[in-house]
Design a protein around this motif. Structure first.
Motif, PDB file in Angstrom:
ATOM      1  N   LYS A  21      45.107  49.216  50.043  1.00 49.55           N
ATOM      2  CA  LYS A  21      44.952  50.692  50.329  1.00 49.55           C
ATOM      3  C   LYS A  21      44.271  51.081  51.800  1.00 49.55           C
ATOM      4  CE  LYS A  21      43.501  52.604  46.546  1.00 49.55           C
ATOM      5  NZ  LYS A  21      43.166  53.553  45.564  1.00 49.55           N
ATOM      6  N   ALA A  22      44.620  51.601  52.564  1.00 49.51           N
ATOM      7  CA  ALA A  22      43.913  51.758  53.895  1.00 49.51           C
ATOM      8  C   ALA A  22      42.624  52.703  53.613  1.00 49.51           C
ATOM      9  CB  ALA A  22      44.907  52.253  55.012  1.00 49.51           C
ATOM     10  N   GLY A  23      41.517  52.502  53.881  1.00 51.20           N
ATOM     11  CA  GLY A  23      40.423  53.284  53.866  1.00 51.20           C
ATOM     12  C   GLY A  23      40.040  53.699  55.051  1.00 51.20           C
ATOM     13  N   ARG A  24      38.683  54.083  55.149  1.00 51.75           N
ATOM     14  CA  ARG A  24      38.208  54.632  56.581  1.00 51.75           C
ATOM     15  C   ARG A  24      38.377  53.353  57.640  1.00 51.75           C
ATOM     16  NH1 ARG A  24      31.994  56.050  55.909  1.00 51.75           N
ATOM     17  NH2 ARG A  24      32.079  53.834  55.123  1.00 51.75           N
ATOM     18  N   GLY A  25      38.723  53.766  58.762  1.00 50.66           N
ATOM     19  CA  GLY A  25      38.791  53.101  59.866  1.00 50.66           C
ATOM     20  C   GLY A  25      40.202  52.251  59.691  1.00 50.66           C
ATOM     21  N   LEU A  46      36.997  47.233  49.111  1.00 42.33           N
ATOM     22  CA  LEU A  46      36.352  47.865  48.040  1.00 42.33           C
ATOM     23  C   LEU A  46      37.377  47.711  46.705  1.00 42.33           C
ATOM     24  CD1 LEU A  46      35.562  50.772  50.111  1.00 42.33           C
ATOM     25  CD2 LEU A  46      34.026  49.017  49.663  1.00 42.33           C
ATOM     26  N   SER A  47      36.494  47.505  45.695  1.00 41.68           N
ATOM     27  CA  SER A  47      37.269  47.235  44.280  1.00 41.68           C
ATOM     28  C   SER A  47      37.848  48.838  43.872  1.00 41.68           C
ATOM     29  CB  SER A  47      36.414  46.703  43.387  1.00 41.68           C
ATOM     30  OG  SER A  47      36.135  45.426  43.785  1.00 41.68           O
ATOM     31  N   PRO A  48      39.057  48.978  43.473  1.00 41.33           N
ATOM     32  CA  PRO A  48      39.426  50.063  42.983  1.00 41.33           C
ATOM     33  C   PRO A  48      38.644  50.737  41.654  1.00 41.33           C
ATOM     34  CG  PRO A  48      40.900  48.282  42.116  1.00 41.33           C
ATOM     35  CD  PRO A  48      39.941  47.708  43.086  1.00 41.33           C
ATOM     36  N   PRO A  49      38.226  51.645  41.561  1.00 39.22           N
ATOM     37  CA  PRO A  49      37.890  52.423  40.160  1.00 39.22           C
ATOM     38  C   PRO A  49      38.532  51.796  38.962  1.00 39.22           C
ATOM     39  CG  PRO A  49      38.103  54.195  41.638  1.00 39.22           C
ATOM     40  CD  PRO A  49      38.946  53.070  42.111  1.00 39.22           C
ATOM     41  N   PRO A  50      37.831  51.609  37.863  1.00 40.07           N
ATOM     42  CA  PRO A  50      38.605  51.068  36.591  1.00 40.07           C
ATOM     43  C   PRO A  50      39.551  51.965  36.348  1.00 40.07           C
ATOM     44  CG  PRO A  50      36.184  51.318  36.254  1.00 40.07           C
ATOM     45  CD  PRO A  50      36.443  51.670  37.521  1.00 40.07           C
ATOM     46  N   ASN A  51      39.438  53.284  36.309  1.00 39.76           N
ATOM     47  CA  ASN A  51      40.420  54.001  35.820  1.00 39.76           C
ATOM     48  C   ASN A  51      41.349  54.763  36.700  1.00 39.76           C
ATOM     49  OD1 ASN A  51      38.738  55.671  37.334  1.00 39.76           O
ATOM     50  ND2 ASN A  51      38.250  57.275  35.996  1.00 39.76           N
ATOM     51  N   SER A  52      41.478  54.119  37.916  1.00 40.26           N
ATOM     52  CA  SER A  52      42.397  54.382  39.128  1.00 40.26           C
ATOM     53  C   SER A  52      43.703  53.965  38.503  1.00 40.26           C
ATOM     54  CB  SER A  52      41.987  53.809  40.437  1.00 40.26           C
ATOM     55  OG  SER A  52      43.118  54.000  41.335  1.00 40.26           O
ATOM     56  N   ASP A  54      46.272  53.437  40.780  1.00 42.01           N
ATOM     57  CA  ASP A  54      46.465  52.430  41.596  1.00 42.01           C
ATOM     58  C   ASP A  54      45.411  51.210  41.639  1.00 42.01           C
ATOM     59  OD1 ASP A  54      47.086  51.075  43.887  1.00 42.01           O
ATOM     60  OD2 ASP A  54      47.684  52.769  45.219  1.00 42.01           O
ATOM     61  N   GLN A  55      45.971  50.141  41.148  1.00 42.03           N
ATOM     62  CA  GLN A  55      44.799  49.082  41.066  1.00 42.03           C
ATOM     63  C   GLN A  55      44.610  48.322  42.431  1.00 42.03           C
ATOM     64  OE1 GLN A  55      42.198  48.028  38.889  1.00 42.03           O
ATOM     65  NE2 GLN A  55      42.443  50.459  38.564  1.00 42.03           N
ATOM     66  N   ARG A  56      45.321  48.650  43.423  1.00 41.35           N
ATOM     67  CA  ARG A  56      45.095  48.064  44.953  1.00 41.35           C
ATOM     68  C   ARG A  56      43.527  48.356  45.461  1.00 41.35           C
ATOM     69  NH1 ARG A  56      49.368  50.000  48.944  1.00 41.35           N
ATOM     70  NH2 ARG A  56      48.376  52.049  47.690  1.00 41.35           N
ATOM     71  N   PRO A  57      43.031  47.294  45.502  1.00 40.37           N
ATOM     72  CA  PRO A  57      41.614  47.180  46.344  1.00 40.37           C
ATOM     73  C   PRO A  57      41.857  48.187  47.862  1.00 40.37           C
ATOM     74  CG  PRO A  57      42.248  45.034  46.600  1.00 40.37           C
ATOM     75  CD  PRO A  57      43.177  45.804  45.642  1.00 40.37           C
ATOM     76  N   THR A  58      40.930  48.765  48.022  1.00 41.22           N
ATOM     77  CA  THR A  58      40.924  49.442  49.417  1.00 41.22           C
ATOM     78  C   THR A  58      40.228  48.629  50.671  1.00 41.22           C
ATOM     79  OG1 THR A  58      40.705  51.695  48.263  1.00 41.22           O
ATOM     80  CG2 THR A  58      39.964  51.662  50.691  1.00 41.22           C
ATOM     81  N   VAL A  59      40.996  48.629  51.615  1.00 43.14           N
ATOM     82  CA  VAL A  59      40.278  47.744  52.732  1.00 43.14           C
ATOM     83  C   VAL A  59      39.960  48.840  53.877  1.00 43.14           C
ATOM     84  CG1 VAL A  59      42.673  47.312  53.777  1.00 43.14           C
ATOM     85  CG2 VAL A  59      40.580  45.972  54.375  1.00 43.14           C
ATOM     86  N   GLU A  60      38.708  48.512  54.306  1.00 40.19           N
ATOM     87  CA  GLU A  60      38.115  49.622  55.388  1.00 40.19           C
ATOM     88  C   GLU A  60      37.413  48.842  56.475  1.00 40.19           C
ATOM     89  OE1 GLU A  60      35.554  52.337  53.396  1.00 40.19           O
ATOM     90  OE2 GLU A  60      33.607  51.079  53.622  1.00 40.19           O
ATOM     91  N   VAL A  61      37.463  49.539  57.592  1.00 44.92           N
ATOM     92  CA  VAL A  61      36.588  48.892  58.569  1.00 44.92           C
ATOM     93  C   VAL A  61      35.270  49.913  58.869  1.00 44.92           C
ATOM     94  CG1 VAL A  61      36.499  48.396  60.925  1.00 44.92           C
ATOM     95  CG2 VAL A  61      38.401  47.928  59.586  1.00 44.92           C
ATOM     96  N   THR A  62      34.175  49.501  58.811  1.00 40.72           N
ATOM     97  CA  THR A  62      32.891  50.195  59.037  1.00 40.72           C
ATOM     98  C   THR A  62      32.477  49.940  60.290  1.00 40.72           C
ATOM     99  OG1 THR A  62      31.699  48.932  57.817  1.00 40.72           O
ATOM    100  CG2 THR A  62      32.226  50.676  56.801  1.00 40.72           C
ATOM    101  N   GLY A  63      32.621  50.953  61.273  1.00 38.71           N
ATOM    102  CA  GLY A  63      32.009  50.765  62.791  1.00 38.71           C
ATOM    103  C   GLY A  63      30.586  50.631  62.499  1.00 38.71           C
ATOM    104  N   HIS A  64      29.952  50.416  63.708  1.00 37.59           N
ATOM    105  CA  HIS A  64      28.380  50.696  63.981  1.00 37.59           C
ATOM    106  C   HIS A  64      28.158  51.934  64.870  1.00 37.59           C
ATOM    107  CE1 HIS A  64      27.374  46.784  62.165  1.00 37.59           C
ATOM    108  NE2 HIS A  64      28.365  46.308  62.932  1.00 37.59           N
TER     109      HIS A  64
END
Length: 196
Positions: A21-25, A46-52, A54-64
């Motif tokens: 799943k697309a997260g921040r960034g 980021l791992s999905p919450p156990p009760n979600s 949608d069990q796809r992990p979220t990929v995000e980009v954290t900028g500085h």
């Protein structure tokens, strides 16, 4: 930076949308197949919450924080036109709102995004010239790591331009014209409305 982090830049592929799943960034391509980075930073999974459901992990980009502001759809930017072609103009984004950007962001103003009316009569070469400073609205993250920009509102368009003849900063005299204060020569532009 986290252990599984990897440095990415805008437009870089982060993974398949079927797996992440697309997260921040991050954002999903229009065909819904690929997740891309929308900013420079470190890629994290980021791992999905156990009760979600949608069990796809979220990929995000954290900028500085040091990277400063990032243009996003809906934001207003100030950009310098670098190249004008028949169907589009390229620009370097200088400021996001009132904040200067620290990274190099490119923008493209397409023919259909120059103004809101009489789109079929738009002439790129009489709307912008290289070196013009324009106020534009970010439509979306386009292709080739450039943002699609629009000047199709009255308050958007060229806010500063130099005369081809004298190099002087020109004065807007109408929606479509700017005049050199020294030579009196008039040049065509898509002029931004100043003030209210």
């Amino acid at each position: 930076m986290g252990e599984n982090s990897e440095w990415v830049t805008p437009g870089e592929v982060l993974g398949k949308a079927s797996k992440f799943k697309a997260g921040r960034g991050a954002y999903v391509s229009p065909d819904k197949l690929t997740v891309y980075a929308s900013l420079t930073g470190s890629r994290r999974i980021l791992s999905p919450p156990p009760n979600s459901p949608d069990q796809r992990p979220t990929v995000e980009v954290t900028g500085h924080k040091a990277h400063g502001a990032i243009p996003e759809p809906g934001s207003v930017v100030i950009a310098r036109v670098t190249k004008v072609m028949e169907r589009m103009a390229s620009a370097d984004i200088l400021c996001l709102g009132t904040k200067s950007v620290r990274e190099k962001f490119s923008g493209i103003i397409r023919l259909q995004d120059v103004r809101a009316t009489e789109i079929d009569k738009v002439d790129m070469l009489s709307s912008f010239r290289p070196g013009d400073i324009v106020r534009a609205h970010v439509l979306s993250l386009g292709d080739a790591r450039a943002y699609y920009l629009s000047t199709a509102k009255n308050e958007l368009g060229v806010i500063s331009a130099q005369s081809a003849a004298s190099g002087e900063t020109m004065v807007p005299i109408s929606w479509t014209e700017m005049q050199c204060p020294r030579t009196g020569q008039i040049e065509q532009r898509k002029v931004a409305k100043v003030g209210g």
